[in-house]
Design a protein around this motif. Structure first.
Motif, PDB file in Angstrom:
ATOM      1  N   LYS A  99      23.304  64.215   6.810  1.00  0.00           N
ATOM      2  CA  LYS A  99      24.503  63.190   7.011  1.00  0.00           C
ATOM      3  C   LYS A  99      23.994  62.125   8.131  1.00  0.00           C
ATOM      4  O   LYS A  99      24.433  60.946   8.236  1.00  0.00           O
ATOM      5  CB  LYS A  99      25.753  63.902   7.271  1.00  0.00           C
ATOM      6  CG  LYS A  99      26.238  64.803   6.248  1.00  0.00           C
ATOM      7  CD  LYS A  99      27.523  65.386   6.574  1.00  0.00           C
ATOM      8  CE  LYS A  99      27.951  66.309   5.520  1.00  0.00           C
ATOM      9  NZ  LYS A  99      27.514  67.625   5.319  1.00  0.00           N
ATOM     10  N   ILE A 100      23.284  62.647   9.206  1.00  0.00           N
ATOM     11  CA  ILE A 100      23.259  61.968  10.247  1.00  0.00           C
ATOM     12  C   ILE A 100      21.954  60.700  10.062  1.00  0.00           C
ATOM     13  O   ILE A 100      21.849  59.777  10.080  1.00  0.00           O
ATOM     14  CB  ILE A 100      22.630  62.726  11.375  1.00  0.00           C
ATOM     15  CG1 ILE A 100      23.857  63.551  11.989  1.00  0.00           C
ATOM     16  CG2 ILE A 100      22.093  61.830  12.404  1.00  0.00           C
ATOM     17  CD1 ILE A 100      23.436  64.546  13.088  1.00  0.00           C
ATOM     18  N   ILE A 101      20.952  61.373   9.182  1.00  0.00           N
ATOM     19  CA  ILE A 101      19.764  60.702   8.565  1.00  0.00           C
ATOM     20  C   ILE A 101      20.218  59.424   7.698  1.00  0.00           C
ATOM     21  O   ILE A 101      19.941  58.351   7.856  1.00  0.00           O
ATOM     22  CB  ILE A 101      18.642  61.405   8.168  1.00  0.00           C
ATOM     23  CG1 ILE A 101      18.232  62.381   9.218  1.00  0.00           C
ATOM     24  CG2 ILE A 101      17.651  60.429   7.470  1.00  0.00           C
ATOM     25  CD1 ILE A 101      17.130  63.511   8.430  1.00  0.00           C
ATOM     26  N   LYS A 105      21.581  53.452  10.958  1.00  0.00           N
ATOM     27  CA  LYS A 105      21.172  52.090  10.555  1.00  0.00           C
ATOM     28  C   LYS A 105      19.783  51.758  11.310  1.00  0.00           C
ATOM     29  O   LYS A 105      19.278  50.699  10.937  1.00  0.00           O
ATOM     30  CB  LYS A 105      22.443  51.100  10.912  1.00  0.00           C
ATOM     31  CG  LYS A 105      23.613  51.339  10.131  1.00  0.00           C
ATOM     32  CD  LYS A 105      24.443  50.135  10.020  1.00  0.00           C
ATOM     33  CE  LYS A 105      26.040  50.503   9.386  1.00  0.00           C
ATOM     34  NZ  LYS A 105      26.051  51.437   8.362  1.00  0.00           N
ATOM     35  N   GLN A 106      19.578  52.963  11.847  1.00  0.00           N
ATOM     36  CA  GLN A 106      18.391  52.607  12.713  1.00  0.00           C
ATOM     37  C   GLN A 106      17.069  53.823  12.237  1.00  0.00           C
ATOM     38  O   GLN A 106      17.754  54.913  11.847  1.00  0.00           O
ATOM     39  CB  GLN A 106      18.588  52.629  14.256  1.00  0.00           C
ATOM     40  CG  GLN A 106      19.371  51.673  14.776  1.00  0.00           C
ATOM     41  CD  GLN A 106      19.471  51.802  16.176  1.00  0.00           C
ATOM     42  OE1 GLN A 106      19.090  52.724  16.792  1.00  0.00           O
ATOM     43  NE2 GLN A 106      20.305  51.044  16.897  1.00  0.00           N
ATOM     44  N   ASN A 107      15.977  53.527  12.522  1.00  0.00           N
ATOM     45  CA  ASN A 107      14.837  54.513  12.460  1.00  0.00           C
ATOM     46  C   ASN A 107      15.377  55.685  13.237  1.00  0.00           C
ATOM     47  O   ASN A 107      15.616  55.583  14.303  1.00  0.00           O
ATOM     48  CB  ASN A 107      13.404  53.837  12.718  1.00  0.00           C
ATOM     49  CG  ASN A 107      12.813  53.009  11.627  1.00  0.00           C
ATOM     50  OD1 ASN A 107      13.443  53.006  10.608  1.00  0.00           O
ATOM     51  ND2 ASN A 107      11.871  52.277  11.863  1.00  0.00           N
TER      52      ASN A 107
END
Length: 114
Positions: A99-101, A105-107
């Protein structure tokens, strides 16, 4: 808990070996950028891009982050299952970080160290 590559095993129990070589089946140490996902043998997995000299062949080696039901959730003081060099994590933990990955919106950087 993350499983290590089967090629990382040595006869000297506390000592592991690491390699960036394509046929080593070893874990490669260093920082990775978590890339796009795809559905493979173990379900949804994330392609990994090595950012250091120690893991620069990760993408070419098809090193990916994926779940595996044989990896225990709790920390262990004994050997657990081995991968072919991919970091494998427990299903429950994978569900949390997926869910976090996916919402980032950032690498996201994964750091594998020993």
């Amino acid at each position: 808990m993350i499983a290590r590559g089967i090629g990382s095993k040595t006869e000297n129990k506390p000592k592991l070996k690491f390699s960036n070589n394509g046929s080593s089946f070893c874990t490669s140490l260093g920082k990775y950028s978590i890339g796009k996902n795809y559905v493979g043998k173990y379900g949804k997995a994330y392609k990994l891009h090595g950012l250091d000299a120690t893991n620069s062949n990760a993408f070419a080696r098809s090193i990916v982050l994926h779940k595996y039901d044989k990896v225990p959730y709790e920390e262990q003081d004994r050997a657990i299952v081995h991968s072919l060099g991919c970091p494998m994590i427990n299903d429950l933990y994978y569900d949390r970080i997926e869910k976090i990955i996916d919402s980032s919106k950032q690498n996201i950087i994964l750091d594998i160290y020993y």
